[in-house]
Design a protein around this motif. Sequence first.
Motif, PDB file in Angstrom:
ATOM      1  N   PRO A 195     -38.199  -2.573  34.681  1.00 46.17           N
ATOM      2  CA  PRO A 195     -38.541  -3.921  34.226  1.00 46.17           C
ATOM      3  C   PRO A 195     -37.918  -4.320  32.885  1.00 46.17           C
ATOM      4  O   PRO A 195     -37.023  -3.626  32.409  1.00 46.17           O
ATOM      5  CB  PRO A 195     -40.073  -3.862  34.090  1.00 46.17           C
ATOM      6  N   GLY A 196     -38.444  -5.434  32.312  1.00 49.24           N
ATOM      7  CA  GLY A 196     -37.830  -6.006  31.126  1.00 49.24           C
ATOM      8  C   GLY A 196     -38.475  -5.602  29.817  1.00 49.24           C
ATOM      9  O   GLY A 196     -38.142  -4.562  29.239  1.00 49.24           O
ATOM     10  N   LEU A 197     -39.393  -6.406  29.376  1.00 44.70           N
ATOM     11  CA  LEU A 197     -39.930  -6.271  28.023  1.00 44.70           C
ATOM     12  C   LEU A 197     -40.404  -4.863  27.643  1.00 44.70           C
ATOM     13  O   LEU A 197     -40.059  -4.387  26.558  1.00 44.70           O
ATOM     14  CB  LEU A 197     -41.068  -7.285  27.856  1.00 44.70           C
ATOM     15  N   PRO A 198     -41.160  -4.155  28.502  1.00 41.82           N
ATOM     16  CA  PRO A 198     -41.615  -2.828  28.058  1.00 41.82           C
ATOM     17  C   PRO A 198     -40.479  -1.800  28.012  1.00 41.82           C
ATOM     18  O   PRO A 198     -40.692  -0.664  27.586  1.00 41.82           O
ATOM     19  CB  PRO A 198     -42.651  -2.419  29.118  1.00 41.82           C
ATOM     20  N   ALA A 239     -32.370  -7.094  21.719  1.00 44.04           N
ATOM     21  CA  ALA A 239     -32.250  -5.701  22.157  1.00 44.04           C
ATOM     22  C   ALA A 239     -30.838  -5.379  22.648  1.00 44.04           C
ATOM     23  O   ALA A 239     -30.454  -4.208  22.704  1.00 44.04           O
ATOM     24  CB  ALA A 239     -33.261  -5.425  23.262  1.00 44.04           C
ATOM     25  N   GLY A 240     -30.061  -6.429  23.029  1.00 44.66           N
ATOM     26  CA  GLY A 240     -28.683  -6.177  23.453  1.00 44.66           C
ATOM     27  C   GLY A 240     -28.346  -6.595  24.868  1.00 44.66           C
ATOM     28  O   GLY A 240     -27.294  -6.218  25.388  1.00 44.66           O
ATOM     29  N   CYS A 241     -29.224  -7.380  25.504  1.00 47.25           N
ATOM     30  CA  CYS A 241     -28.926  -7.826  26.875  1.00 47.25           C
ATOM     31  C   CYS A 241     -27.880  -8.922  26.873  1.00 47.25           C
ATOM     32  O   CYS A 241     -27.878  -9.775  25.999  1.00 47.25           O
ATOM     33  CB  CYS A 241     -30.169  -8.448  27.516  1.00 47.25           C
ATOM     34  N   SER A 261     -20.176   0.930  27.031  1.00 52.58           N
ATOM     35  CA  SER A 261     -19.545  -0.388  26.913  1.00 52.58           C
ATOM     36  C   SER A 261     -19.570  -1.069  28.263  1.00 52.58           C
ATOM     37  O   SER A 261     -18.539  -1.217  28.913  1.00 52.58           O
ATOM     38  CB  SER A 261     -18.102  -0.233  26.459  1.00 52.58           C
ATOM     39  N   ILE A 262     -20.737  -1.456  28.708  1.00 50.17           N
ATOM     40  CA  ILE A 262     -20.851  -2.161  29.992  1.00 50.17           C
ATOM     41  C   ILE A 262     -21.884  -3.269  29.819  1.00 50.17           C
ATOM     42  O   ILE A 262     -22.871  -3.077  29.086  1.00 50.17           O
ATOM     43  CB  ILE A 262     -21.232  -1.194  31.141  1.00 50.17           C
ATOM     44  N   PRO A 263     -21.654  -4.445  30.437  1.00 49.58           N
ATOM     45  CA  PRO A 263     -22.656  -5.508  30.304  1.00 49.58           C
ATOM     46  C   PRO A 263     -24.019  -5.066  30.849  1.00 49.58           C
ATOM     47  O   PRO A 263     -24.089  -4.393  31.884  1.00 49.58           O
ATOM     48  CB  PRO A 263     -22.072  -6.654  31.144  1.00 49.58           C
ATOM     49  N   ILE A 264     -25.057  -5.462  30.133  1.00 47.88           N
ATOM     50  CA  ILE A 264     -26.428  -5.082  30.518  1.00 47.88           C
ATOM     51  C   ILE A 264     -27.249  -6.332  30.820  1.00 47.88           C
ATOM     52  O   ILE A 264     -27.296  -7.262  30.013  1.00 47.88           O
ATOM     53  CB  ILE A 264     -27.136  -4.330  29.363  1.00 47.88           C
ATOM     54  N   PHE A 265     -27.874  -6.332  31.985  1.00 51.99           N
ATOM     55  CA  PHE A 265     -28.827  -7.391  32.323  1.00 51.99           C
ATOM     56  C   PHE A 265     -30.226  -6.768  32.344  1.00 51.99           C
ATOM     57  O   PHE A 265     -30.382  -5.595  32.682  1.00 51.99           O
ATOM     58  CB  PHE A 265     -28.550  -7.994  33.714  1.00 51.99           C
ATOM     59  N   SER A 266     -31.208  -7.570  31.982  1.00 51.26           N
ATOM     60  CA  SER A 266     -32.592  -7.119  32.072  1.00 51.26           C
ATOM     61  C   SER A 266     -33.293  -7.937  33.134  1.00 51.26           C
ATOM     62  O   SER A 266     -32.973  -9.112  33.317  1.00 51.26           O
ATOM     63  CB  SER A 266     -33.309  -7.368  30.747  1.00 51.26           C
ATOM     64  N   TYR A 267     -34.262  -7.327  33.794  1.00 49.52           N
ATOM     65  CA  TYR A 267     -35.044  -8.071  34.782  1.00 49.52           C
ATOM     66  C   TYR A 267     -36.463  -8.228  34.253  1.00 49.52           C
ATOM     67  O   TYR A 267     -37.193  -7.252  34.133  1.00 49.52           O
ATOM     68  CB  TYR A 267     -35.034  -7.313  36.118  1.00 49.52           C
ATOM     69  N   HIS A 268     -36.763  -9.473  33.880  1.00 51.79           N
ATOM     70  CA  HIS A 268     -38.121  -9.838  33.460  1.00 51.79           C
ATOM     71  C   HIS A 268     -38.905  -9.979  34.769  1.00 51.79           C
ATOM     72  O   HIS A 268     -38.819 -11.016  35.435  1.00 51.79           O
ATOM     73  CB  HIS A 268     -38.017 -11.175  32.704  1.00 51.79           C
ATOM     74  N   VAL A 269     -39.620  -8.918  35.161  1.00 50.66           N
ATOM     75  CA  VAL A 269     -40.079  -8.833  36.561  1.00 50.66           C
ATOM     76  C   VAL A 269     -41.338  -9.654  36.825  1.00 50.66           C
ATOM     77  O   VAL A 269     -41.951 -10.215  35.915  1.00 50.66           O
ATOM     78  CB  VAL A 269     -40.293  -7.356  36.999  1.00 50.66           C
ATOM     79  N   VAL A 308     -39.932 -14.254  24.018  1.00 48.36           N
ATOM     80  CA  VAL A 308     -39.595 -13.090  24.845  1.00 48.36           C
ATOM     81  C   VAL A 308     -38.096 -13.086  25.175  1.00 48.36           C
ATOM     82  O   VAL A 308     -37.436 -12.043  25.130  1.00 48.36           O
ATOM     83  CB  VAL A 308     -40.469 -13.093  26.130  1.00 48.36           C
ATOM     84  N   MET A 309     -37.542 -14.266  25.476  1.00 45.04           N
ATOM     85  CA  MET A 309     -36.117 -14.334  25.825  1.00 45.04           C
ATOM     86  C   MET A 309     -35.240 -13.930  24.629  1.00 45.04           C
ATOM     87  O   MET A 309     -34.248 -13.225  24.790  1.00 45.04           O
ATOM     88  CB  MET A 309     -35.747 -15.739  26.313  1.00 45.04           C
ATOM     89  N   HIS A 310     -35.632 -14.356  23.439  1.00 49.09           N
ATOM     90  CA  HIS A 310     -34.893 -13.924  22.256  1.00 49.09           C
ATOM     91  C   HIS A 310     -34.942 -12.410  22.091  1.00 49.09           C
ATOM     92  O   HIS A 310     -33.969 -11.789  21.680  1.00 49.09           O
ATOM     93  CB  HIS A 310     -35.469 -14.586  20.997  1.00 49.09           C
TER      94      HIS A 310
END
Length: 332
Positions: A256-259, A312-314, A272-280, A305-307
């Motif tokens: 998941p995302g925030l935690p 964090a680097g997403c 060095s790879i793009p990172i996506f987060s899933y705010h589930v 939360v989006m900020h």
Amino acid sequence: MNKSYPNTRMRRNRSSNFIRNLIRETSFSVDDLIYPIFVLPGKNKEENIDSMPGKKRYSVDKLLPILEKLHNKGLNAVAIFPVIGNTKKSENAKEAFNPKGLVQSAVKIIKKEYPDLGLITDIALDPYTLSGHDGLVDKNGHVLNDQTVNVLKKQALSHAEAGADIVAPSDMMDGRVLAIRNILEQNKFHDTKILSYAAKYASNLYGPFRNAVESSSNLKESSKETYQMDFANSTEASLEINLDINEGADMVIIKPGLPYLDIVSKIKNKFSIPIFSYHVSGEYSMIKCAALKNYIDEKSSVLEVMHCFKRAGCNAVLTYYTPEIIKWLDEK
Ligand code: PBG
């Protein structure tokens, strides 16, 4: 110089809006958003999702005007999740690679209308199996790795053939990124991107999603802990991501995302790879339910939360709050 009080007063740079704006270290815009959507078969259908107040499942025709509006506001991409109905589920999950299946048809229709909207499809078998697992199971209920990968690569190819821009394996089988990369290359889909759910944890926060795609009744008490990661682990995430990069992933998801922002931050510093987060789904419903009770302010909490994801680097965030965020960013 003595960098201590009163030479340094941290409050100086916080004292008015203009200086706070100038020194802000991260920003969040529509470019950072990916909208996960639930698709129903048929026409003219829309259903509320009980576990996710305010969110619905739609048939493709109903989705088109919604996507048009969001795309006009700058939305770059959507992630498509199918709700196929129990009669199409089977032991061998063969509906997953049906060229006329729900995802494949939805991709074709959406791509034709909005060729510039990025389409991300989920590679996993949970919408298609009777067990509700992301893979095929043997008679003891054990999730089979290599047999599953064999189906996943056919699923990925069928999505690419339909016009998906990005295939996103969320199943956590070993070796699936390499198998998918190989079949895409062999079939000349050189530009089809693989967004690997490289570090996907066995989380309790997926509950509302399983209700939304109607896999919870199939999964029952069974857990996904034999393939999704233990939430107590951090080092293991680096190993997963390293493997998926080597197998040919173009981007990775941490979920998941925030935690799990500690994992995002660590991976950002290491690879060095793009990172996506899933705010589930569970994260969506937690904020939504608190907001519905007026315990927290929805808009400011969600934008905060989006900020945090960006801090964090997403590079981008998958969130069910996408339409609301686009509206709120417009109001700013
Ligand atoms: C399954 C899948 C899940 C989610 C996305 N793809 C759930 C699961 O692993 O059971 C969860 C998304 C969410 O909770 O919002 N392939």
